[in-house]
Design an enzyme around this catalytic site. Structure first.
Site, PDB file in Angstrom:
ATOM      1  N   HIS A   1       0.777  -1.058  -0.098  1.00  0.00           N
ATOM      2  CA  HIS A   1      -0.184   0.001   0.089  1.00  0.00           C
ATOM      3  C   HIS A   1       0.955   1.273  -0.055  1.00  0.00           C
ATOM      4  CE1 HIS A   1      -3.856  -1.910   0.904  1.00  0.00           C
ATOM      5  NE2 HIS A   1      -3.115  -3.084   1.505  1.00  0.00           N
TER       6      HIS A   1
ATOM      7  N   ASN B   1     -10.255  -2.785   2.357  1.00  0.00           N
ATOM      8  CA  ASN B   1     -10.009  -2.808   0.872  1.00  0.00           C
ATOM      9  C   ASN B   1     -11.308  -2.667   0.178  1.00  0.00           C
ATOM     10  OD1 ASN B   1      -7.219  -3.155   1.321  1.00  0.00           O
ATOM     11  ND2 ASN B   1      -7.482  -5.574   0.937  1.00  0.00           N
TER      12      ASN B   1
ATOM     13  N   HIS C   1      -4.195   1.064  11.925  1.00  0.00           N
ATOM     14  CA  HIS C   1      -4.013  -0.207  12.431  1.00  0.00           C
ATOM     15  C   HIS C   1      -5.194  -0.697  12.936  1.00  0.00           C
ATOM     16  CE1 HIS C   1      -2.563  -3.075  15.223  1.00  0.00           C
ATOM     17  NE2 HIS C   1      -1.570  -2.517  15.822  1.00  0.00           N
TER      18      HIS C   1
HETATM   19 FE1  HDE Z   1      -2.649  -4.817   5.767  1.00  0.00          FE
HETATM   20  N1  HDE Z   1      -0.945  -4.118   6.127  1.00  0.00           N
HETATM   21  N2  HDE Z   1      -2.077  -6.596   6.281  1.00  0.00           N
HETATM   22  N3  HDE Z   1      -4.340  -5.501   4.948  1.00  0.00           N
HETATM   23  N4  HDE Z   1      -3.237  -3.192   4.896  1.00  0.00           N
HETATM   24  C1  HDE Z   1      -0.590  -2.719   5.790  1.00  0.00           C
HETATM   25  O1  HDE Z   1       0.829  -1.400   7.481  1.00  0.00           O
HETATM   26  C2  HDE Z   1      -0.918  -6.850   7.101  1.00  0.00           C
HETATM   27  C3  HDE Z   1      -4.777  -7.025   4.857  1.00  0.00           C
HETATM   28  C4  HDE Z   1      -4.458  -2.623   4.461  1.00  0.00           C
HETATM   29  O2  HDE Z   1      -3.391   3.533   3.821  1.00  0.00           O
HETATM   30  C5  HDE Z   1       0.840  -2.254   6.515  1.00  0.00           C
HETATM   31  O3  HDE Z   1       1.198   0.755   7.846  1.00  0.00           O
HETATM   32  C6  HDE Z   1      -0.935  -8.277   7.130  1.00  0.00           C
HETATM   33  C7  HDE Z   1      -6.002  -7.104   4.697  1.00  0.00           C
HETATM   34  C8  HDE Z   1      -4.480  -1.221   4.121  1.00  0.00           C
HETATM   35  O4  HDE Z   1      -1.564   3.376   5.409  1.00  0.00           O
HETATM   36  C9  HDE Z   1       1.324  -3.703   7.257  1.00  0.00           C
HETATM   37  C10 HDE Z   1      -1.929  -8.864   6.624  1.00  0.00           C
HETATM   38  C11 HDE Z   1      -6.433  -5.710   4.484  1.00  0.00           C
HETATM   39  C12 HDE Z   1      -3.224  -0.745   4.264  1.00  0.00           C
HETATM   40  C13 HDE Z   1       0.302  -4.458   6.646  1.00  0.00           C
HETATM   41  C14 HDE Z   1      -2.547  -7.796   5.917  1.00  0.00           C
HETATM   42  C15 HDE Z   1      -5.669  -4.905   4.786  1.00  0.00           C
HETATM   43  C16 HDE Z   1      -2.441  -1.784   4.964  1.00  0.00           C
HETATM   44  C17 HDE Z   1       1.985  -1.879   5.643  1.00  0.00           C
HETATM   45  C18 HDE Z   1      -2.269 -10.174   6.580  1.00  0.00           C
HETATM   46  C19 HDE Z   1      -8.047  -5.439   4.157  1.00  0.00           C
HETATM   47  C20 HDE Z   1      -2.758   0.784   4.058  1.00  0.00           C
HETATM   48  C21 HDE Z   1       2.103  -0.227   5.904  1.00  0.00           C
HETATM   49  C22 HDE Z   1      -2.673 -10.615   7.952  1.00  0.00           C
HETATM   50  C23 HDE Z   1      -8.987  -5.523   5.253  1.00  0.00           C
HETATM   51  C24 HDE Z   1      -3.054   1.431   5.075  1.00  0.00           C
HETATM   52  C25 HDE Z   1       1.133  -0.256   7.183  1.00  0.00           C
HETATM   53  C26 HDE Z   1      -2.602   3.092   4.954  1.00  0.00           C
HETATM   54  C27 HDE Z   1      -1.288  -1.817   5.138  1.00  0.00           C
HETATM   55  C28 HDE Z   1      -0.023  -5.840   7.251  1.00  0.00           C
HETATM   56  C29 HDE Z   1      -3.825  -8.021   4.965  1.00  0.00           C
HETATM   57  C30 HDE Z   1      -5.613  -3.666   4.384  1.00  0.00           C
HETATM   58  C31 HDE Z   1       2.580  -4.413   6.865  1.00  0.00           C
HETATM   59  C32 HDE Z   1       0.365  -8.787   8.179  1.00  0.00           C
HETATM   60  C33 HDE Z   1      -6.802  -8.355   4.805  1.00  0.00           C
HETATM   61  C34 HDE Z   1      -5.697  -0.404   3.365  1.00  0.00           C
HETATM   62  O5  HDE Z   1       1.400  -3.666   8.395  1.00  0.00           O
END
Ligand code: HDE
Length: 683
Positions: free
Chosen positions: A76, A150, A341
């Site tokens: 992202h 999402n 978060h």
């Molecule tokens: Fe994320 N995800 N994600 N994700 N995600 C990040 O956090 C993660 C997942 C989503 O505009 C990271 O600050 C794991 C689902 C958005 O700043 C990180 C797993 C969904 C954004 C991270 C998921 C999301 C992130 C990277 C699996 C939809 C951007 C930078 C367990 C419900 C937020 C950060 C923004 C961002 C981890 C799966 C949505 C690495 C471990 C499912 C919208 O922490």
């Protein structure tokens, strides 16, 4: 353009105002406060001599510049954001939650929303085929609540343990760092074929959902099952939904690809301009709600994040509205430094045991620590809650608060044992006391093993056009893969969903065509199809080709009629400045054939002009042909009519030739509201 601060000020706005425009009208100083006498030349030993070490101003300026970038988000990275507010319609959610911002209709809660793509780096194009992030920070009076969702309601994997594998597979391949911003490569599809829980999400990503027309025209989903808890301590399982007021709309693939070159910022520009124009984007917040005693009533596990709750079985209750009404002042300070978060919750919202959600609860703080340089990111203006916060955390990199006093521990007597925990009645967060029992085990639950029924449900729910787009999506992405084995594995996987899908994809790839397979699922869910969304003319952009000598009064009447319906006509001509009509009026030209492109508009209106040359006409022909091939409405009057006829494309659906301005306007508005004319059967 309206002043984008022309809206009711929220507490967050007031808080941010304190940080804004701090330098304006001031003398320049170093960061230590010394006024600077000169800012263009470094200190040198003589005008042509070497630069001196003692030039503290140069060293400070350059050191700061050297560190002006921070690590981008691992996923992202490419995102854009805006401020706004949220308000519930009534207090009907009281039965389900004690969260104040979801139950008090008199309360306006400031929000900050960041949209993003997943795969590409910070500088990647906006219109790539990808999942879009839809992350909302609610600055409630009871603390921040982040809904980090999402635009697709499910996910590729079921357990957070596999997230690093998924992301390694989808990111550019490590040996050559290609491709940027896309999943059309071997490692991603190798992951999908060998981790078949991804099948359902792959269907969504290859559908029109993967190429949205605008952030403003996307749904948003919390994806996971959460819990809401009311003031009696009763819990319900819920899923969060954002429903766009403008409906859910997409680009076509050819448009999306070409836009990556013509306007790499297509989506961020669209959001920015809509807000500057006062076309504030809106979404309704909805909940699907399942009682605790209904947990096992469904033919899927409600904790499995690769499953939707079909809206026909569990209706979406719409409870309030989100409006984005202010662009950021500084993209770095706000959009880039925002730290979301899924674990930022307030009383009344709680978690489920979805193993994907549980893992996310760890990941997000951890990632901010390396991205934002330490654990004090909550003190950055964009991340601070609007309510006070007090605890005994101290120090670390980038600490902004100057904590006073000698006590930084609990329990204590020297500060009357404060700050002290609050009781539940005082608003203290009490975790829902779910009873948990089980062996410690690393395993997939049997209830998580069906990977294809809902992929088939999705396929069954699509219109013929949407099905063709999905076949096209798979054929493109797999067609870019170099491994025939990977192509075959994915095709074989698709045969579990439908042979109507697997066979044409196999043929396009030249691999073995599966003869057996298909799914027993015959059900469909109309809510999944974008054909069943709202179609409106509002905020659609129309390119208007006008040349010298046009019929001014009539054209002005059409343009006024379009504007009345919320449509934005923008004039394209051979040069900037103004364009003169044969009967007097002048029109301001916003674009030339060089700066504009049919891709940038939702529809085309060709007027022409009596004093134009062959080149002008030829450029107009190009516009007509491309607009036509993207199924978009075309209207023509005056010289435009004969130019349109010369292309041979005039007798098709959604292509209008007009005489009388008022009836032409009414018909054209209808065509614009229909968005696309798939009946044209363009190849
Ligand atoms: Fe994320 N995800 N994600 N994700 N995600 C990040 O956090 C993660 C997942 C989503 O505009 C990271 O600050 C794991 C689902 C958005 O700043 C990180 C797993 C969904 C954004 C991270 C998921 C999301 C992130 C990277 C699996 C939809 C951007 C930078 C367990 C419900 C937020 C950060 C923004 C961002 C981890 C799966 C949505 C690495 C471990 C499912 C919208 O922490």
């Amino acid at each position: 353009m309206s002043d984008h601060r022309n809206h009711n000020k929220t507490r967050k706005d007031e808080q941010l105002e304190g940080y804004r425009a701090y330098d304006q009208g001031k003398k320049m100083t170093t960061n230590q406060g010394q006024k600077v006498s000169e800012d263009e030349f470094s200190l040198k030993a003589g005008e042509r001599g070497p630069t001196l070490m003692e030039d503290f101003h140069f060293r400070e300026k350059m050191t700061h510049f050297d560190h002006e970038r921070i690590p981008e988000r691992i996923v992202h990275a490419r995102g854009y954001a805006a401020h706004g507010e949220f308000q519930v319609y009534d207090d009907s959610m009281k039965d389900y939650t004690k969260a104040d911002f979801l139950t008090d209709p008199n309360k306006t809660t400031p929000v900050f929303v960041r949209f993003s793509t997943v795969q590409g780096s910070k500088g990647s194009p906006d219109t790539v085929r990808d999942v879009r992030g839809f992350a909302t920070k609610f600055y409630t009076d009871e603390g921040n609540f982040d809904l980090v969702g999402n635009n697709i309601p499910i996910f590729f994997i079921q357990d957070a343990m596999k997230f690093p594998d998924l992301v390694h597979a989808v990111k550019p391949e490590p040996h050559n760092e290609m491709p940027q911003g896309g999943s059309a490569h071997d490692t991603f599809w190798d992951f999908v074929a060998n981790n078949q829980e991804s099948a359902h999400m792959a269907m969504w990503a290859m559908s029109d959902r993967g190429i949205p027309r605008s952030f403003r025209m996307m749904e948003g989903f919390g994806v996971h099952t959460f819990r809401l808890v009311n003031d009696k301590g009763e819990a319900h399982f819920v899923k969060f939904h954002w429903k766009p007021v403008l409906g859910v709309h997409s680009l076509v693939w050819d448009e999306a690809q070409k836009l990556s070159g013509k306007d790499i910022d297509f989506h961020r520009r669209d959001l920015y301009e809509a807000i500057e124009n006062g076309d504030y984007p809106e979404w309704e917040l909805g909940f699907q709600i399942i009682r605790e005693d209904e947990e096992f009533k469904f033919d899927f596990d409600i904790l499995d994040p690769t499953k939707v709750w079909p809206e026909e079985d569990v209706p979406v209750k719409k409870v309030g509205k989100l409006t984005l009404n202010r662009n950021v002042d500084n993209v770095f300070a706000e959009t880039e430094q925002a730290a979301f978060h899924p674990g930022h919750v307030v009383s009344g919202i709680d978690f489920s045991n979805d193993p994907l959600l549980q893992g996310r609860l760890f990941s997000y703080t951890d990632t901010q620590i390396s991205r934002l340089g330490g654990p004090n990111f909550h003190e950055l203006p964009i991340n601070r809650p609007v309510c006070p916060f007090h605890n005994n955390q101290r120090d670390a990199q980038g600490r902004m608060t100057i904590n006073t006093g000698q006590v930084s521990y609990h329990k204590n007597s020297l500060a009357d044992n404060t700050p002290e925990p609050a009781s539940e009645e005082e608003g203290g967060y009490v975790h829902y006391q779910e009873k948990v029992e089980g062996h410690k085990i690393r395993a997939r639950s049997d209830s998580f093993r069906d990977h294809f029924s809902q992929a088939a449900l999705f396929w069954n729910s699509m219109s013929d056009v949407e099905k063709q787009h999905i076949i096209g999506g798979f054929s493109f992405e797999l067609g870019k893969c170099e491994s025939t084995s990977v192509q075959q594995q994915v095709v074989d996987m698709l045969s579990n969903i439908s042979l109507d899908l697997a066979q044409p994809v196999a043929k396009a790839l030249g691999v073995r065509v599966p003869q057996e397979g298909g799914s027993d699922v015959t059900k469909s869910s109309p809510a999944l199809s974008q054909q069943n969304t709202k179609f409106k003319p509002d905020t659609r952009k129309v390119g208007v080709i006008v040349g010298e000598g046009f019929k001014g009064s009539e054209v002005n009447e059409v343009l006024a009629g379009l504007k009345k319906e919320g449509i934005h006509p923008e004039v394209i001509s051979s040069r900037l400045g103004t364009c003169k009509a044969s009967d007097g009026p002048e029109l301001e030209v916003q674009h030339t054939f060089l700066t504009a492109d049919s891709l940038l508009f939702d529809a085309l209106y060709v007027v022409g002009g009596s004093q134009t040359d062959e080149t002008f006409k030829k450029k107009t022909h190009d516009f007509i042909k491309e607009t036509f091939s993207h199924y978009k409405p075309i209207g023509a009057t005056h010289e435009g009519k004969s130019w349109l006829e010369e292309t041979g494309l005039d007798n098709y659906p959604g292509v209008l030739k007009g005489e009388d301005p008022s009836s032409f306007t009414a018909d054209f508005v209808k065509a614009v509201a229909s968005h696309r004319f798939w009946e044209r059967k363009v190849i």
